[in-house]
Scaffold this motif. Structure first.
Motif, PDB file in Angstrom:
ATOM      1  N   PRO A  58     -59.559   5.667  21.666  1.00  0.00           N
ATOM      2  CA  PRO A  58     -59.287   6.993  21.129  1.00  0.00           C
ATOM      3  C   PRO A  58     -57.809   7.156  20.807  1.00  0.00           C
ATOM      4  N   CYS A 107     -63.457  -2.410  22.823  1.00  0.00           N
ATOM      5  CA  CYS A 107     -63.809  -1.020  23.095  1.00  0.00           C
ATOM      6  C   CYS A 107     -63.105  -0.100  22.117  1.00  0.00           C
ATOM      7  N   ALA A 108     -63.814   0.945  21.708  1.00  0.00           N
ATOM      8  CA  ALA A 108     -63.197   1.941  20.838  1.00  0.00           C
ATOM      9  C   ALA A 108     -62.013   2.563  21.566  1.00  0.00           C
ATOM     10  N   GLY A 132     -73.837   4.855  23.777  1.00  0.00           N
ATOM     11  CA  GLY A 132     -72.480   5.348  23.933  1.00  0.00           C
ATOM     12  C   GLY A 132     -72.317   6.360  25.054  1.00  0.00           C
ATOM     13  N   GLN A 139     -59.823  11.639  29.305  1.00  0.00           N
ATOM     14  CA  GLN A 139     -61.263  11.881  29.220  1.00  0.00           C
ATOM     15  C   GLN A 139     -61.958  11.530  30.531  1.00  0.00           C
ATOM     16  N   TRP A 145     -65.818   2.938  28.687  1.00  0.00           N
ATOM     17  CA  TRP A 145     -66.779   3.973  28.286  1.00  0.00           C
ATOM     18  C   TRP A 145     -68.049   3.921  29.131  1.00  0.00           C
ATOM     19  N   LEU A 176     -57.855   7.887  26.965  1.00  0.00           N
ATOM     20  CA  LEU A 176     -59.064   7.543  27.707  1.00  0.00           C
ATOM     21  C   LEU A 176     -58.962   8.023  29.152  1.00  0.00           C
ATOM     22  N   GLU A 210     -68.032   7.074  21.767  1.00  0.00           N
ATOM     23  CA  GLU A 210     -67.287   5.870  22.043  1.00  0.00           C
ATOM     24  C   GLU A 210     -68.150   4.873  22.797  1.00  0.00           C
ATOM     25  N   CYS A 214     -68.309   0.262  23.876  1.00  0.00           N
ATOM     26  CA  CYS A 214     -67.672  -1.044  23.847  1.00  0.00           C
ATOM     27  C   CYS A 214     -68.655  -2.049  23.274  1.00  0.00           C
ATOM     28  N   GLY A 254     -53.817   5.044  23.426  1.00  0.00           N
ATOM     29  CA  GLY A 254     -55.268   5.040  23.565  1.00  0.00           C
ATOM     30  C   GLY A 254     -55.703   5.059  25.015  1.00  0.00           C
TER      31      GLY A 254
END
Length: 238
Positions: A236, A233-234, A196, A80, A13, A77, A226, A228, A73
């Protein structure tokens, strides 16, 4: 105006958030008067230097998810990242200790090449097939030279674990004092904080407010962005 960005090379992120911030900065009328400084934040400061793990295994261990869930996930990522014009390898990446990379980023700051180096390290970690963590110091030297640093000087820094170690630890202490529990964390002229990988529009708002106002640090958080943190880390899911 100064913008300080706390981040870690191992943080996806941070890679995406930097691109979103730069999109906002490029359109900012006073962009030529903005100094950007990268500050250190290790997501896993206790990780041994030789502890390198596949990203999917790390995600499974931290989040208790299956390999299929972790891969989904990563695929999300990657999408994105692609939306920001970034390359992102969703398979085959690994992760490891980033302390030496942070030390080298402080050295690069002294030489006026910090932003060039951090972008190259992000690219190496997230977009290239060669590992940033398993090939040894010469791989890092190669990347630092690409950023405009002298190979011999880089080798000296990497060979001496005390070089710039205090600066890394000072950055991390300051992040804690400012209330940062994850990265990326952006501090604009010590007036506003953005936590974020927010949309570019949020950075546009923060740049304008920080330029025109004098006030204590305020946190701009649209919620759900999102980031870390020390636990990972988040990821998605959709």
């Amino acid at each position: 105006m100064r913008v300080e960005i706390w981040s870690d090379i191992a943080c996806p992120w941070c890679y995406v958030g930097k691109a979103r911030f730069e999109k906002a900065l490029a359109a900012f009328p006073h962009r030529d008067d903005v100094e950007v400084v990268h500050r250190s934040f290790e997501l896993d400061p206790g990780r041994a230097k030789d502890d390198v793990q596949p990203v999917l295994a790390m995600l499974g261990k931290k989040y208790g998810m299956s390999e299929a869930q972790a891969q989904a996930g990563e695929d999300n990522l990657g999408a994105q990242a692609a939306a920001e014009g970034l390359e992102y390898r969703t398979r085959g990446r690994d992760t490891g200790n980033t302390f030496d990379l942070h030390r080298l980023l402080h050295f690069a700051k002294e030489r006026g090449r910090q932003d060039e180096l951090i972008q190259i390290l992000y690219r190496a970690n997230f977009a290239e097939e060669r590992s940033l963590f398993t090939e040894g110091a010469e791989r890092v030297v190669e990347l630092a030279v690409e950023a405009g640093l002298e190979a011999a000087a880089v080798r000296e820094v990497l060979a001496d674990p005390s070089r710039h170690a205090d600066e890394v630890r000072a950055d991390e202490r300051e992040a804690a004092e400012l209330g940062a529990t994850g990265v990326p964390f952006f501090v604009l002229d010590r007036k506003y904080g953005v936590s974020g990988a927010q949309p570019a529009e949020v950075f546009t708002q923060a740049l304008g407010q920080a330029w025109g106002e004098r006030s204590p640090l305020k946190l701009i958080d649209e919620g759900g962005a999102e980031a870390c943190g020390p636990d990972g880390c988040a990821v998605p899911q959709h």
